[in-house]
Design a protein around this motif. Sequence first.
Motif, PDB file in Angstrom:
ATOM      1  N   UNK B  51       0.636  -1.536   0.670  1.00  0.00           N
ATOM      2  CA  UNK B  51       0.362  -0.433   0.280  1.00  0.00           C
ATOM      3  C   UNK B  51       1.116   1.216  -0.206  1.00  0.00           C
ATOM      4  N   UNK B  84      -2.071  -2.324  -9.913  1.00  0.00           N
ATOM      5  CA  UNK B  84      -2.411  -3.256  -8.489  1.00  0.00           C
ATOM      6  C   UNK B  84      -3.579  -4.289  -8.433  1.00  0.00           C
ATOM      7  N   UNK B  85      -3.187  -5.222  -7.566  1.00  0.00           N
ATOM      8  CA  UNK B  85      -4.124  -6.228  -7.745  1.00  0.00           C
ATOM      9  C   UNK B  85      -4.324  -6.531  -5.700  1.00  0.00           C
ATOM     10  N   UNK B  86      -4.860  -5.905  -5.730  1.00  0.00           N
ATOM     11  CA  UNK B  86      -4.817  -5.771  -3.951  1.00  0.00           C
ATOM     12  C   UNK B  86      -5.499  -7.622  -3.693  1.00  0.00           C
ATOM     13  N   UNK B  88      -7.809  -8.753  -1.611  1.00  0.00           N
ATOM     14  CA  UNK B  88      -9.477  -8.735  -1.892  1.00  0.00           C
ATOM     15  C   UNK B  88      -9.794  -8.307  -2.761  1.00  0.00           C
ATOM     16  N   UNK B  90     -11.223  -6.763  -5.750  1.00  0.00           N
ATOM     17  CA  UNK B  90     -12.479  -5.476  -5.614  1.00  0.00           C
ATOM     18  C   UNK B  90     -12.202  -5.229  -6.666  1.00  0.00           C
ATOM     19  N   UNK B  91     -13.039  -5.638  -7.687  1.00  0.00           N
ATOM     20  CA  UNK B  91     -13.368  -5.067  -8.906  1.00  0.00           C
ATOM     21  C   UNK B  91     -14.284  -4.992  -8.361  1.00  0.00           C
ATOM     22  N   UNK B  92     -15.701  -4.203  -9.445  1.00  0.00           N
ATOM     23  CA  UNK B  92     -17.001  -3.815  -9.309  1.00  0.00           C
ATOM     24  C   UNK B  92     -18.213  -5.331  -9.550  1.00  0.00           C
ATOM     25  N   UNK B 150      -5.577  -5.126 -13.853  1.00  0.00           N
ATOM     26  CA  UNK B 150      -4.370  -4.514 -13.530  1.00  0.00           C
ATOM     27  C   UNK B 150      -3.314  -4.024 -14.660  1.00  0.00           C
TER      28      UNK B 150
END
Lengths: 346, 308
Positions: B51, B84-86, B88, B90-92, B150
């Motif tokens: 982050x 960045x691929x978190x 969790x 986190x796409x819609x 990403x």
Amino acid sequence: MPTVQLLILPLAATYEMKNISLSVIDNDHSTYAQQLINKFTASGYFKLTDYSASYKEALHQVEKNNADIILQIPANFEKTLIRENKASLSLNVNAINGSTAGLAASYAGIIIKNFNAEIREKILQTPAANMQPVIDITYSNWYNPDLNYKKFMVPGILVMLLSLVGGFLAALNIVSEKEKGTIEQINVTPVKKTTFIISKIIPFWIIGMIIFTVGLIICKLVYNITPVGSYITLYAFAAIYMLAFLGFGLLISTYSDNQRQAMFVAFFFMLIFILLSGEFTPITSMPQWAQVVAKLNPLSYFVAVMRLVMLKGSSFTDVSSYFLTICGFGALFNTWAILNYRKTSG
Amino acid sequence: MNTIEVNKISKTYKTDKDAVKALDNISLSVNEKEIFGLIGPDGAGKTTLFRILTTLLLADEGDASVDGADVKKDYKKIRESVGYMPGKFSLYQDLTVEENLHFFATIFKTTVQENYDLIKDIYTQIEPFKTRRAGKLSGGMKQKLALCCALIHKPTVLFLDEPTTGVDPVSRKEFWEMLKSLQKQGITIMVSTPYMDEANLCDRIAFIQTGKILSVDTPQNIIQNFSKKLFAVKGKDMYKILLKLRDFPDVQTSYAFGDYHHVTLKNDDEKESEIKKYLTTELPDEDITVKTIQPGIEDSFMEYLNKS
């Protein structure tokens, strides 16, 4: 949903009283007493629920919620009235519901006053000799001649609905992205904060405008309220007001960590805004501090404008000061929301 | 100039009562076009470092740069050039696969067509489901879609925070193959994982534990640096054996490790026969086998943990 609310709420928010339960204790049983009771029941406001023999009994009816108001006619009511030219009546009102009580008492007062005037005419054989100087007041209700409460309430309720939809939807929006984590993905993109906030506002703004349009159609079709002023003025206000209130919702959203928090904060403000909007009770009769709060309440301005334009037909220039105020709110809330929305956390 | 440069970064999360040091004076550098693995257990500080590097979080101390841009001053430049691929998803979730991809392409002011060659191999795998909503995809497909999103703006550096957590072994293998092919196309990749077996697939790895970097090296070197002889012990009642091993004064470490216990001795001159002799006298019915084995990444990690 807002449509249904607009159909139901004005009926519930009525200020007219009908079917007030009346309990009579007639200790006189004279013609006059009978006439007076007839006057009450004929008015349409009162419904004679029972005759009680004693005050105690009548009070018991109030306790059982069968009576709202007790009319006590003393013994020898007619005799004293004719002989001494005056008589007393006792009126007891159940004041648990303050507004019912107030209205019931004033209706009853008017009926007794009318009755009094009629009696007077009958008793006094020579009215000319006894003529008292009387100031006769004639009322004339401007802008809402028949005092139709719906005309007064519906525009305000429309504002309320607009605020509810705008405020809550916006308040839950950014925070739901925080909960789902999608905001992470957006934050690493080069999207500007302002763009982000604006793109959040636009869809809700459109929804708000649709609700407003549907609301105005209902006003016309169901309540037969046609704005005296221009639709353009109304829409101009609705547009800028929606912008301001969405900004307020988004501001809550940027401060909250989860949807529950956002919901409660939004609820807190919404209640205050609605109660202090002048929709249900006039702002001028509120205590000083409440009037100050009402000044900071965007809702109160829009409620006022809606009534001015719809009932009084105020033109845009008449209400331009309100317009500027709402613009100010819009600028304040939205800038604040943009500033408070951080793509980087500390 | 290294692609990622981390210089003495510290980050503390404060709560009302206590403070958690998530990163403690961390320094590392990642070369161009390498797959750099951040290996550590949950809560080690991997996500915090990600982050900070993706400009989502400000470090308390120290500085860092990604692709020559400072994470504080040039954050705008970083946001344009990294993917960045978190951890969790986190796409819609209520957008379809296709809509998500187009949405992120638009946000980065590009189009899906423009960089299609980069994501082609991955996207063809999820293309049959392109009209399905992202929330309804399986775990592996979600990760593939997230990777596509990403990559859609052709980033120079890719940050993947635990991309294979919760993904089935076959998809994990496929995922790593994709990373290898992306590396060939010139993308620097920083990936974190709690799985030790994935460490071997990285060019270099960093062990991270409670906010501290234990070691940074290639997986081969890390294994070679393992200083002791390693024995594997097996028997009938593994728990009893483990307890006995820990009572043995010559044993330095002993851990349960799948079917075997991995054991190191204080004196490396001693042989496996001595462990066997000790265990069979103590536990005669346990059918003990002992053998010398090659250490793995996990053994090295445990050793670093004990040293620190």
